[in-house]
Motif scaffolding. Structure first.
Motif, PDB file in Angstrom:
ATOM      1  N   ARG A  62       0.800  -1.188   0.089  1.00  0.00           N
ATOM      2  CA  ARG A  62       0.115  -0.082   0.061  1.00  0.00           C
ATOM      3  C   ARG A  62       0.905   1.279  -0.121  1.00  0.00           C
ATOM      4  NH1 ARG A  62      -1.431   0.340   4.624  1.00  0.00           N
ATOM      5  NH2 ARG A  62      -0.784  -1.505   5.754  1.00  0.00           N
ATOM      6  N   LYS A  63       0.284   2.360  -0.790  1.00  0.00           N
ATOM      7  CA  LYS A  63       1.071   3.484  -0.622  1.00  0.00           C
ATOM      8  C   LYS A  63       0.052   4.736  -0.610  1.00  0.00           C
ATOM      9  CE  LYS A  63       3.155   6.398  -4.333  1.00  0.00           C
ATOM     10  NZ  LYS A  63       3.745   6.609  -5.719  1.00  0.00           N
ATOM     11  N   SER A  64       0.473   5.703   0.353  1.00  0.00           N
ATOM     12  CA  SER A  64      -0.499   6.664   0.267  1.00  0.00           C
ATOM     13  C   SER A  64       0.259   8.053   0.695  1.00  0.00           C
ATOM     14  CB  SER A  64      -1.526   6.619   1.635  1.00  0.00           C
ATOM     15  OG  SER A  64      -2.219   7.953   1.600  1.00  0.00           O
ATOM     16  N   LEU A  65       0.188   9.061  -0.184  1.00  0.00           N
ATOM     17  CA  LEU A  65       0.870  10.432   0.181  1.00  0.00           C
ATOM     18  C   LEU A  65       0.145  11.211   1.005  1.00  0.00           C
ATOM     19  CD1 LEU A  65       3.440  11.866  -0.530  1.00  0.00           C
ATOM     20  CD2 LEU A  65       2.267  12.734  -2.593  1.00  0.00           C
ATOM     21  N   ALA A  66       0.316  11.830   2.070  1.00  0.00           N
ATOM     22  CA  ALA A  66      -0.463  12.511   2.820  1.00  0.00           C
ATOM     23  C   ALA A  66       0.326  13.829   3.450  1.00  0.00           C
ATOM     24  CB  ALA A  66      -1.122  11.748   3.981  1.00  0.00           C
ATOM     25  N   GLU A  67      -0.390  14.722   4.262  1.00  0.00           N
ATOM     26  CA  GLU A  67       0.173  15.645   4.716  1.00  0.00           C
ATOM     27  C   GLU A  67       0.028  15.806   6.252  1.00  0.00           C
ATOM     28  OE1 GLU A  67      -1.241  19.234   2.645  1.00  0.00           O
ATOM     29  OE2 GLU A  67      -0.064  19.030   0.793  1.00  0.00           O
ATOM     30  N   THR A  68       0.992  16.463   6.953  1.00  0.00           N
ATOM     31  CA  THR A  68       0.728  16.867   8.305  1.00  0.00           C
ATOM     32  C   THR A  68      -0.156  18.041   8.472  1.00  0.00           C
ATOM     33  OG1 THR A  68       2.575  18.188   8.491  1.00  0.00           O
ATOM     34  CG2 THR A  68       3.027  15.859   8.901  1.00  0.00           C
ATOM     35  N   LYS A  69      -0.583  18.324   9.751  1.00  0.00           N
ATOM     36  CA  LYS A  69      -1.477  19.572   9.791  1.00  0.00           C
ATOM     37  C   LYS A  69      -0.734  20.802   9.322  1.00  0.00           C
ATOM     38  CE  LYS A  69      -4.277  17.437  13.719  1.00  0.00           C
ATOM     39  NZ  LYS A  69      -4.642  17.764  14.980  1.00  0.00           N
ATOM     40  N   ALA A  70       0.795  20.510   9.655  1.00  0.00           N
ATOM     41  CA  ALA A  70       1.538  21.896   9.082  1.00  0.00           C
ATOM     42  C   ALA A  70       1.587  21.972   7.582  1.00  0.00           C
ATOM     43  CB  ALA A  70       2.860  21.787   9.815  1.00  0.00           C
ATOM     44  N   GLY A  71       1.096  20.970   6.905  1.00  0.00           N
ATOM     45  CA  GLY A  71       1.193  20.990   5.410  1.00  0.00           C
ATOM     46  C   GLY A  71       2.533  20.090   5.088  1.00  0.00           C
ATOM     47  N   LYS A  72       3.317  19.270   5.788  1.00  0.00           N
ATOM     48  CA  LYS A  72       4.201  18.768   5.306  1.00  0.00           C
ATOM     49  C   LYS A  72       3.916  17.321   4.721  1.00  0.00           C
ATOM     50  CE  LYS A  72       8.810  16.952   7.016  1.00  0.00           C
ATOM     51  NZ  LYS A  72       9.583  16.745   8.292  1.00  0.00           N
ATOM     52  N   PRO A  73       4.506  16.902   3.664  1.00  0.00           N
ATOM     53  CA  PRO A  73       3.982  15.634   3.167  1.00  0.00           C
ATOM     54  C   PRO A  73       4.691  14.453   3.667  1.00  0.00           C
ATOM     55  CG  PRO A  73       5.586  16.871   1.461  1.00  0.00           C
ATOM     56  CD  PRO A  73       5.138  17.829   2.623  1.00  0.00           C
ATOM     57  N   TYR A  74       4.197  13.378   3.888  1.00  0.00           N
ATOM     58  CA  TYR A  74       4.796  12.240   4.233  1.00  0.00           C
ATOM     59  C   TYR A  74       4.139  11.001   3.427  1.00  0.00           C
ATOM     60  CZ  TYR A  74       0.728  11.059   7.106  1.00  0.00           C
ATOM     61  OH  TYR A  74      -0.657  10.640   7.258  1.00  0.00           O
ATOM     62  N   LEU A  75       4.966   9.990   3.520  1.00  0.00           N
ATOM     63  CA  LEU A  75       4.491   8.708   2.895  1.00  0.00           C
ATOM     64  C   LEU A  75       4.171   7.620   3.792  1.00  0.00           C
ATOM     65  CD1 LEU A  75       7.150   8.057   0.068  1.00  0.00           C
ATOM     66  CD2 LEU A  75       4.504   8.498  -0.388  1.00  0.00           C
ATOM     67  N   ALA A  76       2.705   7.185   3.769  1.00  0.00           N
ATOM     68  CA  ALA A  76       2.432   5.969   4.407  1.00  0.00           C
ATOM     69  C   ALA A  76       2.441   4.859   3.561  1.00  0.00           C
ATOM     70  CB  ALA A  76       0.918   6.361   5.155  1.00  0.00           C
ATOM     71  N   LEU A  77       3.305   3.821   3.991  1.00  0.00           N
ATOM     72  CA  LEU A  77       3.413   2.617   3.235  1.00  0.00           C
ATOM     73  C   LEU A  77       3.018   1.379   3.997  1.00  0.00           C
ATOM     74  CD1 LEU A  77       6.963   3.309   1.873  1.00  0.00           C
ATOM     75  CD2 LEU A  77       4.681   3.791   0.712  1.00  0.00           C
ATOM     76  N   GLY A  78       2.584   0.227   3.303  1.00  0.00           N
ATOM     77  CA  GLY A  78       2.331  -0.816   3.712  1.00  0.00           C
ATOM     78  C   GLY A  78       3.382  -1.833   3.186  1.00  0.00           C
ATOM     79  N   LEU A  79       4.525  -2.306   3.935  1.00  0.00           N
ATOM     80  CA  LEU A  79       5.691  -3.258   3.168  1.00  0.00           C
ATOM     81  C   LEU A  79       5.468  -4.648   3.681  1.00  0.00           C
ATOM     82  CD1 LEU A  79       8.657  -0.679   3.676  1.00  0.00           C
ATOM     83  CD2 LEU A  79       7.048  -0.976   1.854  1.00  0.00           C
ATOM     84  N   MET A  80       5.627  -5.601   2.741  1.00  0.00           N
ATOM     85  CA  MET A  80       5.297  -7.027   2.889  1.00  0.00           C
ATOM     86  C   MET A  80       6.284  -7.884   2.741  1.00  0.00           C
ATOM     87  SD  MET A  80       2.048  -8.042   0.751  1.00  0.00           S
ATOM     88  CE  MET A  80       2.616  -9.572   1.071  1.00  0.00           C
ATOM     89  N   ASP A  81       6.617  -9.062   3.180  1.00  0.00           N
ATOM     90  CA  ASP A  81       6.858 -10.272   2.649  1.00  0.00           C
ATOM     91  C   ASP A  81       6.280 -11.328   2.940  1.00  0.00           C
ATOM     92  OD1 ASP A  81       7.725 -11.084   5.056  1.00  0.00           O
ATOM     93  OD2 ASP A  81       9.819  -9.952   4.999  1.00  0.00           O
ATOM     94  N   ARG A  82       6.914 -12.694   2.618  1.00  0.00           N
ATOM     95  CA  ARG A  82       6.071 -13.721   2.679  1.00  0.00           C
ATOM     96  C   ARG A  82       5.477 -14.090   4.143  1.00  0.00           C
ATOM     97  NH1 ARG A  82       9.441 -17.845   4.665  1.00  0.00           N
ATOM     98  NH2 ARG A  82      11.726 -17.753   4.052  1.00  0.00           N
ATOM     99  N   THR A  83       6.312 -13.272   5.294  1.00  0.00           N
ATOM    100  CA  THR A  83       5.752 -13.739   6.728  1.00  0.00           C
ATOM    101  C   THR A  83       4.870 -12.723   7.322  1.00  0.00           C
ATOM    102  OG1 THR A  83       7.885 -12.380   7.613  1.00  0.00           O
ATOM    103  CG2 THR A  83       8.160 -14.558   6.858  1.00  0.00           C
ATOM    104  N   GLY A  84       4.440 -11.556   6.458  1.00  0.00           N
ATOM    105  CA  GLY A  84       3.532 -10.690   6.777  1.00  0.00           C
ATOM    106  C   GLY A  84       3.776  -9.185   6.490  1.00  0.00           C
ATOM    107  N   GLU A  85       3.170  -8.351   7.055  1.00  0.00           N
ATOM    108  CA  GLU A  85       3.015  -6.760   6.326  1.00  0.00           C
ATOM    109  C   GLU A  85       3.200  -6.158   7.718  1.00  0.00           C
ATOM    110  OE1 GLU A  85      -0.198  -3.944   4.717  1.00  0.00           O
ATOM    111  OE2 GLU A  85      -0.407  -5.966   3.966  1.00  0.00           O
ATOM    112  N   VAL A  86       3.981  -4.775   7.349  1.00  0.00           N
ATOM    113  CA  VAL A  86       4.302  -3.797   8.429  1.00  0.00           C
ATOM    114  C   VAL A  86       3.897  -2.781   7.749  1.00  0.00           C
ATOM    115  CG1 VAL A  86       6.894  -3.819   7.733  1.00  0.00           C
ATOM    116  CG2 VAL A  86       6.253  -3.409  10.051  1.00  0.00           C
ATOM    117  N   GLU A  87       3.559  -1.836   8.858  1.00  0.00           N
ATOM    118  CA  GLU A  87       3.260  -0.194   8.513  1.00  0.00           C
ATOM    119  C   GLU A  87       4.665   0.499   8.371  1.00  0.00           C
ATOM    120  OE1 GLU A  87       0.761   1.697   7.918  1.00  0.00           O
ATOM    121  OE2 GLU A  87      -0.747   0.025   7.645  1.00  0.00           O
ATOM    122  N   ALA A  88       4.825   1.445   7.501  1.00  0.00           N
ATOM    123  CA  ALA A  88       6.127   1.997   7.361  1.00  0.00           C
ATOM    124  C   ALA A  88       5.556   3.620   7.111  1.00  0.00           C
ATOM    125  CB  ALA A  88       7.038   1.600   6.175  1.00  0.00           C
ATOM    126  N   ARG A  89       6.656   4.520   7.579  1.00  0.00           N
ATOM    127  CA  ARG A  89       6.326   5.979   7.220  1.00  0.00           C
ATOM    128  C   ARG A  89       7.541   6.542   6.853  1.00  0.00           C
ATOM    129  NH1 ARG A  89       2.403   4.108   7.403  1.00  0.00           N
ATOM    130  NH2 ARG A  89       0.489   4.460   8.758  1.00  0.00           N
TER     131      ARG A  89
END
Length: 365
Positions: free
Chosen positions: A24-51
């Motif tokens: 998963r991939k999502s480009l969002a912004e903080t309340k201050a307007g700073k962009p950040y990437l919210a990612l879902g990264l995975m392999d065969r053992t599971g998935e982990v959130e990443a920022r």
């Protein structure tokens, strides 16, 4: 590029460099307007959130859903879930990775399940029903049935998950059918074998993350399954129209409720039983995955399980089951989806809204 670190092996505080598949991939912004990437990264053992908090716009072109990235990150615990704070990342060509490292698979050997399926079909006492199943479970259909996942994310969401889930329901059906003498055992078992068959058409499982085909989204596996059965039934001369109707009713009604996508409610003993057996197996596999991921021992409360609308009180699976969870990929299917970690001034409304929509489009069936 040999993969050395898997999601299930992540340790809090650990800094590492490794390749993951972008679920998963999502480009969002903080309340201050700073962009950040919210990612879902995975392999065969599971998935982990990443920022990716810094230089998000610079890194964003390197990240594509379904692609691979080499990340340098620090693993941090957040609300009992692991999350990665990404320092830097770069795209990696698919040809540079071993896809087996990113394809979750059933813990049961495929050959063992294939032999069990053959034995189940051979054990059907009604000749026309047995002939129908033999017509269906062959060639390309059989090959895809043995590889398909049973769900996109929540249960048996791995290669071989569909046949594993199906055989589990068949085993339950065989036991319970003898308890009620008015149950048509052959019809119940045939319904169990066929109820999710069309997930081979509904899902695209050529690679992870699993997605829906166009036909899967537009039509769905219940209607597609009825089409497959009706077409196959034309090749079985002695199969009665009444049998075909009852079998199609099991397929169409097995979600149990209109709210869960069933066009008709279960109205035969076999259809009612199949619905409940399907629900039982999906929920038990889901909870088994949660247990395997728990640390420590003894009874523990899980995070709130949104799809079940409750907390669960489960006994930790112990070292053996946790080791199995490391070996067997669950692709995020056996844990609650972690909430994104908010930054100091982060606005997470957009990612949460998307997750709410995704949640509504899923069910344990």
């Amino acid at each position: 590029m040999a993969k050395k670190m898997f999601v299930a092996q992540l340790i809090a505080g650990q800094q590492f460099q490794e390749v993951f598949l972008v679920a998963r991939k999502s480009l969002a912004e903080t309340k201050a307007g700073k962009p950040y990437l919210a990612l879902g990264l995975m392999d065969r053992t599971g998935e982990v959130e990443a920022r990716v908090w810094d230089n998000a716009l610079e890194f964003e072109p390197q990240v594509e859903e379904g692609g691979f990235v080499l990340v340098q990150a620090v693993a941090k615990p957040f609300r009992d879930q692991m999350q990665l704070a990404v320092i830097t990342l770069q795209s990696v060509a698919e040809t540079a990775v071993d896809l087996a490292d990113f394809m979750p698979a059933s813990p049961r050997p495929l050959a063992e399940m294939a032999a069990e399926l053959e034995a189940v079909i051979a054990g059907i006492g009604d000749p026309p029903l047995r002939a129908l199943l033999s017509v269906i479970f062959q060639g390309d259909t059989l090959d895809r049935f043995q590889r398909a996942p049973a769900a996109k994310k929540l249960h048996h969401a791995y290669i071989g998950g569909l046949i594993e889930h199906t055989l589990s329901i068949v085993a339950l059906a065989a036991k319970i059918a003898g308890h009620y003498p008015f149950i048509d055992r052959d019809m119940l078992v045939a319904g169990a074998l066929l109820h999710d068959l069309a997930k081979i058409e509904e899902f695209d499982f050529t690679r992870t993350p699993f997605g829906y085909t166009d036909r899967g989204r537009l039509v769905g596996h219940l209607v597609l399954g009825v089409e497959m059965v009706r077409k196959a039934a034309e090749q079985v001369e002695d199969l009665r129209a009444e049998q075909v109707d009852r079998l199609m009713h099991i397929i169409l009604s097995h979600h149990g409720q209109h709210d869960f996508g069933a066009p008709v409610l279960p109205m035969t003993p076999e259809a009612i039983l199949l619905h409940h057996l399907d629900d039982i197996d999906a929920k038990m596999q889901y909870m088994g995955g949660l247990r395997a991921k728990m640390s420590g021992s003894g009874w523990q409360w899980t995070e709130y399980q949104r799809h079940l609308e409750r907390y669960l009180y489960l006994r930790a699976g112990g070292e053996e089951e946790q080791a199995a969870a490391t070996r067997v990929a669950q692709s995020g299917a056996t844990g609650s989806e972690p909430e994104p970690e908010p930054g100091p001034e982060e606005s997470i409304a957009a990612p949460r809204a998307k997750k709410t929509i995704d949640m509504r489009q899923q069910s344990l069936f």
